[in-house]
Design a protein around this motif. Structure first.
Motif, PDB file in Angstrom:
ATOM      1  N   LEU A 132       1.075  -0.999   0.228  1.00 20.67           N
ATOM      2  CA  LEU A 132       0.125  -0.202  -0.175  1.00 20.67           C
ATOM      3  C   LEU A 132       0.870   1.259   0.021  1.00 20.67           C
ATOM      4  O   LEU A 132       1.873   1.333   0.723  1.00 20.67           O
ATOM      5  CB  LEU A 132      -1.168  -0.281   1.166  1.00 20.67           C
ATOM      6  CG  LEU A 132      -2.339  -0.817   1.035  1.00 20.67           C
ATOM      7  CD1 LEU A 132      -2.614  -0.669   3.125  1.00 20.67           C
ATOM      8  CD2 LEU A 132      -2.788  -1.064   0.018  1.00 20.67           C
ATOM      9  N   PRO A 133       0.229   2.025  -0.676  1.00 19.92           N
ATOM     10  CA  PRO A 133       0.746   3.737  -0.047  1.00 19.92           C
ATOM     11  C   PRO A 133       0.976   4.029   0.776  1.00 19.92           C
ATOM     12  O   PRO A 133       0.229   3.374   1.975  1.00 19.92           O
ATOM     13  CB  PRO A 133       0.060   5.109  -1.271  1.00 19.92           C
ATOM     14  CG  PRO A 133      -1.165   3.844  -1.349  1.00 19.92           C
ATOM     15  CD  PRO A 133      -0.895   2.345  -1.457  1.00 19.92           C
ATOM     16  N   GLU A 134       1.579   5.243   1.696  1.00 21.91           N
ATOM     17  CA  GLU A 134       1.613   5.508   2.547  1.00 21.91           C
ATOM     18  C   GLU A 134       0.869   5.924   3.537  1.00 21.91           C
ATOM     19  O   GLU A 134       0.352   5.452   4.469  1.00 21.91           O
ATOM     20  CB  GLU A 134       2.936   6.700   3.424  1.00 21.91           C
ATOM     21  CG  GLU A 134       2.765   7.173   4.191  1.00 21.91           C
ATOM     22  CD  GLU A 134       3.799   7.014   5.583  1.00 21.91           C
ATOM     23  OE1 GLU A 134       3.832   6.444   6.101  1.00 21.91           O
ATOM     24  OE2 GLU A 134       4.873   5.183   4.073  1.00 21.91           O
ATOM     25  N   ARG A 135      -0.044   6.351   2.400  1.00 19.23           N
ATOM     26  CA  ARG A 135      -1.430   6.810   3.223  1.00 19.23           C
ATOM     27  C   ARG A 135      -2.743   5.335   3.846  1.00 19.23           C
ATOM     28  O   ARG A 135      -3.401   5.560   4.860  1.00 19.23           O
ATOM     29  CB  ARG A 135      -2.237   7.724   2.168  1.00 19.23           C
ATOM     30  CG  ARG A 135      -3.648   7.706   2.456  1.00 19.23           C
ATOM     31  CD  ARG A 135      -4.173   8.963   2.359  1.00 19.23           C
ATOM     32  NE  ARG A 135      -5.914   9.732   2.406  1.00 19.23           N
ATOM     33  CZ  ARG A 135      -6.260   9.705   3.949  1.00 19.23           C
ATOM     34  NH1 ARG A 135      -5.478   9.692   4.882  1.00 19.23           N
ATOM     35  NH2 ARG A 135      -7.452   9.682   3.533  1.00 19.23           N
ATOM     36  N   GLY A 136      -2.263   4.937   2.664  1.00 13.08           N
ATOM     37  CA  GLY A 136      -3.353   3.402   2.862  1.00 13.08           C
ATOM     38  C   GLY A 136      -2.536   2.489   3.910  1.00 13.08           C
ATOM     39  O   GLY A 136      -3.416   1.475   5.304  1.00 13.08           O
ATOM     40  N   LYS A 182      -1.205   4.151   6.579  1.00 13.47           N
ATOM     41  CA  LYS A 182      -1.708   4.605   7.786  1.00 13.47           C
ATOM     42  C   LYS A 182      -3.306   4.656   8.127  1.00 13.47           C
ATOM     43  O   LYS A 182      -3.381   3.893   9.241  1.00 13.47           O
ATOM     44  CB  LYS A 182      -1.602   6.435   7.648  1.00 13.47           C
ATOM     45  CG  LYS A 182      -0.310   6.548   7.496  1.00 13.47           C
ATOM     46  CD  LYS A 182       0.254   8.344   7.702  1.00 13.47           C
ATOM     47  CE  LYS A 182       1.817   8.917   7.505  1.00 13.47           C
ATOM     48  NZ  LYS A 182       1.428  10.317   7.604  1.00 13.47           N
ATOM     49  N   LEU A 183      -3.931   4.195   6.918  1.00 12.50           N
ATOM     50  CA  LEU A 183      -5.310   4.314   7.460  1.00 12.50           C
ATOM     51  C   LEU A 183      -5.688   3.174   7.966  1.00 12.50           C
ATOM     52  O   LEU A 183      -6.478   2.592   8.863  1.00 12.50           O
ATOM     53  CB  LEU A 183      -6.456   4.651   6.103  1.00 12.50           C
ATOM     54  CG  LEU A 183      -6.491   5.584   5.914  1.00 12.50           C
ATOM     55  CD1 LEU A 183      -7.335   5.766   4.203  1.00 12.50           C
ATOM     56  CD2 LEU A 183      -7.248   6.597   6.424  1.00 12.50           C
ATOM     57  N   ILE A 184      -4.729   1.674   7.188  1.00 12.06           N
ATOM     58  CA  ILE A 184      -5.169   0.215   7.784  1.00 12.06           C
ATOM     59  C   ILE A 184      -4.251   0.523   9.443  1.00 12.06           C
ATOM     60  O   ILE A 184      -4.715  -0.858  10.255  1.00 12.06           O
ATOM     61  CB  ILE A 184      -3.880  -0.837   7.265  1.00 12.06           C
ATOM     62  CG1 ILE A 184      -4.922  -1.005   5.908  1.00 12.06           C
ATOM     63  CG2 ILE A 184      -3.649  -2.644   7.888  1.00 12.06           C
ATOM     64  CD1 ILE A 184      -5.662  -1.342   6.125  1.00 12.06           C
ATOM     65  N   ASP A 185      -3.166   0.968  10.293  1.00 15.10           N
ATOM     66  CA  ASP A 185      -2.728   0.960  10.987  1.00 15.10           C
ATOM     67  C   ASP A 185      -4.209   1.765  12.419  1.00 15.10           C
ATOM     68  O   ASP A 185      -4.317   1.619  13.376  1.00 15.10           O
ATOM     69  CB  ASP A 185      -1.426   2.237  11.384  1.00 15.10           C
ATOM     70  CG  ASP A 185      -0.154   1.128  10.439  1.00 15.10           C
ATOM     71  OD1 ASP A 185       0.085   0.236  10.720  1.00 15.10           O
ATOM     72  OD2 ASP A 185       0.835   1.731  10.182  1.00 15.10           O
ATOM     73  N   GLU A 186      -4.357   2.567  12.088  1.00 17.10           N
ATOM     74  CA  GLU A 186      -5.171   3.855  12.853  1.00 17.10           C
ATOM     75  C   GLU A 186      -6.437   2.482  12.684  1.00 17.10           C
ATOM     76  O   GLU A 186      -7.682   2.207  13.949  1.00 17.10           O
ATOM     77  CB  GLU A 186      -5.978   4.421  12.380  1.00 17.10           C
ATOM     78  CG  GLU A 186      -4.527   6.276  11.863  1.00 17.10           C
ATOM     79  CD  GLU A 186      -5.338   6.565  11.112  1.00 17.10           C
ATOM     80  OE1 GLU A 186      -6.227   6.906  10.259  1.00 17.10           O
ATOM     81  OE2 GLU A 186      -4.775   7.872  11.374  1.00 17.10           O
ATOM     82  N   MET A 187      -7.250   1.915  11.579  1.00 13.59           N
ATOM     83  CA  MET A 187      -8.004   0.585  11.876  1.00 13.59           C
ATOM     84  C   MET A 187      -7.729   0.146  12.723  1.00 13.59           C
ATOM     85  O   MET A 187      -8.750  -0.989  13.588  1.00 13.59           O
ATOM     86  CB  MET A 187      -8.154  -0.256  10.559  1.00 13.59           C
ATOM     87  CG  MET A 187      -9.791  -0.291  10.605  1.00 13.59           C
ATOM     88  SD  MET A 187      -9.829  -1.796   8.828  1.00 13.59           S
ATOM     89  CE  MET A 187      -8.799  -2.752   9.128  1.00 13.59           C
ATOM     90  N   LEU A 188      -6.882  -0.860  12.926  1.00 12.63           N
ATOM     91  CA  LEU A 188      -6.164  -1.888  13.488  1.00 12.63           C
ATOM     92  C   LEU A 188      -6.103  -1.528  15.222  1.00 12.63           C
ATOM     93  O   LEU A 188      -6.683  -2.121  16.105  1.00 12.63           O
ATOM     94  CB  LEU A 188      -4.770  -2.686  13.429  1.00 12.63           C
ATOM     95  CG  LEU A 188      -5.129  -3.377  11.990  1.00 12.63           C
ATOM     96  CD1 LEU A 188      -3.336  -3.581  11.420  1.00 12.63           C
ATOM     97  CD2 LEU A 188      -5.447  -4.622  12.766  1.00 12.63           C
TER      98      LEU A 188
END
Length: 122
Positions: A103-107, A109-115
């Motif tokens: 994933l690109p950096e933004r993706g 970050k979103l995955i990390d926030e969701m987890l």
């Protein structure tokens, strides 16, 4: 004479054992290391097309090849058996890590926030 890896792969396919192939695991390891087929082939001292054949399960590698790629960080236990003993994670977890890395950096970050949200709610 058939190579032992060929016999094991065919046996598992015949018995309907669900597991990824040697070639698929080899490709995953190459990608984990961030290498192209050409780069891994060069490190192992083989032609790029041979690397492709290994990853598509068209040919079986030699012990010399396996030793060479292991010395460059490939988890041979995983490639040969599907067990991620060295990493202490399951194959599904390994796949999730590879997907996250792609994933690109933004993706990421979103995955990390969701987890993070999911684990704090648990």
């Amino acid at each position: 004479m058939r190579h032992p890896f060929d016999i094991a792969l065919r046996s598992n396919q015949k018995n309907n054992i669900q597991m990824t192939s040697f070639g698929t695991r080899l490709k995953k390891e190459r990608m984990r290391l961030g290498l192209s087929q050409k780069q891994l082939a060069e490190l192992a001292g083989i032609q790029t097309n041979a690397q492709g054949h290994y990853e598509r399960d068209n040919r079986s590698p030699t012990v010399r090849y396996l030793h060479a790629i292991e010395s460059h960080g490939v988890d041979i236990t995983y490639v040969l058996s599907g067990k991620l003993v060295a990493h202490g994670i399951t194959e599904d977890e390994h796949s999730a890590i590879l997907c996250r890395r792609a994933l690109p950096e933004r993706g990421r970050k979103l995955i990390d926030e969701m987890l993070s949200m999911l684990t704090t709610q648990a």
